[in-house]
Design a protein around this motif. Structure first.
Motif, mmCIF file in Angstrom:
data_model
loop_
_atom_site.group_PDB
_atom_site.id
_atom_site.type_symbol
_atom_site.label_atom_id
_atom_site.label_comp_id
_atom_site.label_asym_id
_atom_site.label_seq_id
_atom_site.Cartn_x
_atom_site.Cartn_y
_atom_site.Cartn_z
ATOM 1 N N ASP A 89 0.831 -1.215 0.000
ATOM 2 C CA ASP A 89 0.000 0.000 0.000
ATOM 3 C C ASP A 89 0.860 1.257 0.000
ATOM 4 O O ASP A 89 0.553 2.232 -0.697
ATOM 5 C CB ASP A 89 -0.937 0.010 1.203
ATOM 6 N N LEU A 90 1.933 1.250 0.782
ATOM 7 C CA LEU A 90 2.816 2.414 0.852
ATOM 8 C C LEU A 90 3.532 2.647 -0.472
ATOM 9 O O LEU A 90 3.742 3.791 -0.880
ATOM 10 C CB LEU A 90 3.818 2.239 1.989
ATOM 11 N N THR A 91 3.877 1.574 -1.156
ATOM 12 C CA THR A 91 4.512 1.695 -2.467
ATOM 13 C C THR A 91 3.538 2.307 -3.468
ATOM 14 O O THR A 91 3.906 3.205 -4.246
ATOM 15 C CB THR A 91 5.004 0.320 -2.960
ATOM 16 N N GLN A 92 2.309 1.853 -3.436
ATOM 17 C CA GLN A 92 1.293 2.432 -4.320
ATOM 18 C C GLN A 92 1.117 3.918 -4.044
ATOM 19 O O GLN A 92 1.050 4.727 -4.969
ATOM 20 C CB GLN A 92 -0.045 1.702 -4.145
ATOM 21 N N GLU A 93 1.059 4.267 -2.761
ATOM 22 C CA GLU A 93 0.905 5.675 -2.380
ATOM 23 C C GLU A 93 2.109 6.496 -2.839
ATOM 24 O O GLU A 93 1.956 7.638 -3.275
ATOM 25 C CB GLU A 93 0.711 5.807 -0.868
ATOM 26 N N THR A 94 3.290 5.917 -2.760
ATOM 27 C CA THR A 94 4.498 6.609 -3.221
ATOM 28 C C THR A 94 4.379 6.963 -4.697
ATOM 29 O O THR A 94 4.632 8.107 -5.097
ATOM 30 C CB THR A 94 5.748 5.733 -2.987
ATOM 31 N N PHE A 95 3.966 6.015 -5.508
ATOM 32 C CA PHE A 95 3.850 6.288 -6.949
ATOM 33 C C PHE A 95 2.690 7.229 -7.259
ATOM 34 O O PHE A 95 2.778 8.042 -8.183
ATOM 35 C CB PHE A 95 3.780 4.991 -7.750
ATOM 36 N N LEU A 96 1.628 7.171 -6.477
ATOM 37 C CA LEU A 96 0.532 8.132 -6.670
ATOM 38 C C LEU A 96 1.000 9.555 -6.383
ATOM 39 O O LEU A 96 0.662 10.491 -7.109
ATOM 40 C CB LEU A 96 -0.661 7.776 -5.782
#
Length: 91
Positions: A45-52
């Motif tokens: 989830d944190l990785t997804q948020e980073t790319f967002l």
């Protein structure tokens, strides 16, 4: 293609190159988030948020170290997650 050229094209409106950035750096960001949190599911989830966040602010990026920039975003995302978790625990 070099990072500088990818970013130049993305900032020029060719958003299909965002996939190239994600493909190049996703694993590094994911493993960094895993290391920071010790939680594989949470790291996803944190990785997804980073790319967002990267997508949201890509116009402000100014051609330095792209991996370093993404890791800085990831660190900020992890810190925000820790603060939110601490706030939930204190309630």
């Amino acid at each position: 293609m070099e990072d500088r050229e990818l970013i130049r094209r993305i900032q020029g409106g060719q958003t299909e190159y965002l996939n190239d950035v994600a493909a190049r750096y996703y694993d590094d960001i994911y493993y960094f988030c895993c290391y920071q949190t010790g939680d594989r599911d949470g790291a996803y989830d944190l990785t997804q948020e980073t790319f967002l966040r990267f997508i949201r602010y890509v116009d402000h990026y100014n051609y330095h170290n792209l991996k370093g920039y993404l890791l800085t975003i990831a660190m900020n995302v992890c810190r925000a997650s820790w603060r939110n978790e601490a706030d939930r625990e204190s309630v």
